[in-house]
Scaffold this motif. Sequence first.
Motif, PDB file in Angstrom:
ATOM      1  N   ARG A   9      15.193  61.203 -14.224  1.00  0.00           N
ATOM      2  CA  ARG A   9      15.527  60.149 -13.262  1.00  0.00           C
ATOM      3  C   ARG A   9      14.722  58.885 -13.532  1.00  0.00           C
ATOM      4  O   ARG A   9      15.236  57.765 -13.397  1.00  0.00           O
ATOM      5  N   ALA A  10      13.456  59.046 -13.910  1.00  0.00           N
ATOM      6  CA  ALA A  10      12.648  57.877 -14.244  1.00  0.00           C
ATOM      7  C   ALA A  10      13.217  57.154 -15.466  1.00  0.00           C
ATOM      8  O   ALA A  10      13.207  55.921 -15.532  1.00  0.00           O
ATOM      9  N   LEU A  11      13.724  57.906 -16.435  1.00  0.00           N
ATOM     10  CA  LEU A  11      14.339  57.291 -17.612  1.00  0.00           C
ATOM     11  C   LEU A  11      15.625  56.568 -17.244  1.00  0.00           C
ATOM     12  O   LEU A  11      15.914  55.478 -17.749  1.00  0.00           O
ATOM     13  N   TRP A  12      16.419  57.174 -16.356  1.00  0.00           N
ATOM     14  CA  TRP A  12      17.650  56.492 -15.923  1.00  0.00           C
ATOM     15  C   TRP A  12      17.317  55.193 -15.191  1.00  0.00           C
ATOM     16  O   TRP A  12      18.073  54.217 -15.259  1.00  0.00           O
ATOM     17  N   SER A  13      16.205  55.155 -14.478  1.00  0.00           N
ATOM     18  CA  SER A  13      15.843  53.943 -13.740  1.00  0.00           C
ATOM     19  C   SER A  13      15.474  52.797 -14.675  1.00  0.00           C
ATOM     20  O   SER A  13      15.355  51.652 -14.238  1.00  0.00           O
TER      21      SER A  13
END
Length: 401
Positions: free
Chosen positions: A125-129
């Motif tokens: 999720r941090a990478l998608w952000s």
Amino acid sequence: MRSYLSVWRLPSAPVLLVAGFAGRLPSAMVPLALLLMVQQRTGSYAVAGLAAATYGLAMAGMAPVLGRLADRRTPRPVLLAQAAGYPLLLALLVAAVLGGAPTAVVLAASAAAGAATPLVSGVVRALWSRVDPEVRGTAFALDATATELVFVAGPTLVAALTVLAGPAWALGVSGVLAVAGALGVATSAAMRRWVPVPDGPRTSPFATVLTPGLPRVLLSGAALMLGFGALEVAVPAFAEAAGAPGASGLLLALWALGSVAGGLWFGARVVSVSLPRQYRWLLLGVTIGLAPLTAASSPWVLGALLFLGGTAIAPTLTVQNSLVGSIAPAHATTEAFTWLSTMATGASAVGAALGGALIEGPAGVTGSLLLAVAGAAVAVLVTLVPGRRPTRGRAPEPVAA
């Protein structure tokens, strides 16, 4: 469909989606497989439930700590260390249970394995952000949809492996999946381009969770998950009372599939309304979707209502993730997402416990279903509470996933 293709064509998107799915499956497999294995060996549901709860609580409690470390040093070394240690601790847990170790040893092994669970969900999720804002919403929609599929495929895989070989094999497969997911994410091109953002001033260990705007998202998400926890125990109880205990798995699968359908539809839409308003209206939609469940007269009716009500869940989680990504300090995105997972895990466990108590009491299954509706309604109310306006430090440069 074109919007999904734009996400899929990002350099690391296939890896993040596939490895993220594999790495999340253990979260839906291990607690159930552990419950079944301990119960078979000890004959006690109380000990089995305690072991599964210990595993889940240790996982939830350690996630923010490791998330903070991942933000400071990049998540790669954390994921690689977990990929090495988690299967060993899981093997020790299986050996302790099958070897007839005392309850205290089983609980200690459960806690150790839970604490070492790879941070695949928070890191993905941090990478998608960090992807281009034009495709970020669609990426989060795909992520939320994949998460829903995890809770369809995970228990199904555990059930199949338990019948064919035993629950210990289900735990073994979970370990393999966790390692594959962690290594896939850790070695992705997106991870190699991760540049840590300089840490901001910290006045307490809870500085990230107290970021303006974030407490409301976390508390509303916790209220929602408390309701979902109550619903997850109400559905099997409803099916058993209706004389169809074997239908509980199908009913929960219909609920998840409704969420998948809603998530895929929502991810292809371009919505101009602000994220906070989207979140509030979607939570209201979840509340409205849950309300008719209290009037269901048969498993067939309940299944149809679960599917329809479930269509608002993945869109809600999509916007929730987008909100966390936009609010969280740039130097603490992984930690913020792990706090979201921690709050959700804890609240769901509380909801399941309260729902079970209601089912055993005078309120019965209807009481647990009403608790599910109440949890979603409280989530809406939390979003209406005035708070400090969200702020964010220097954001990381967008990268192609």
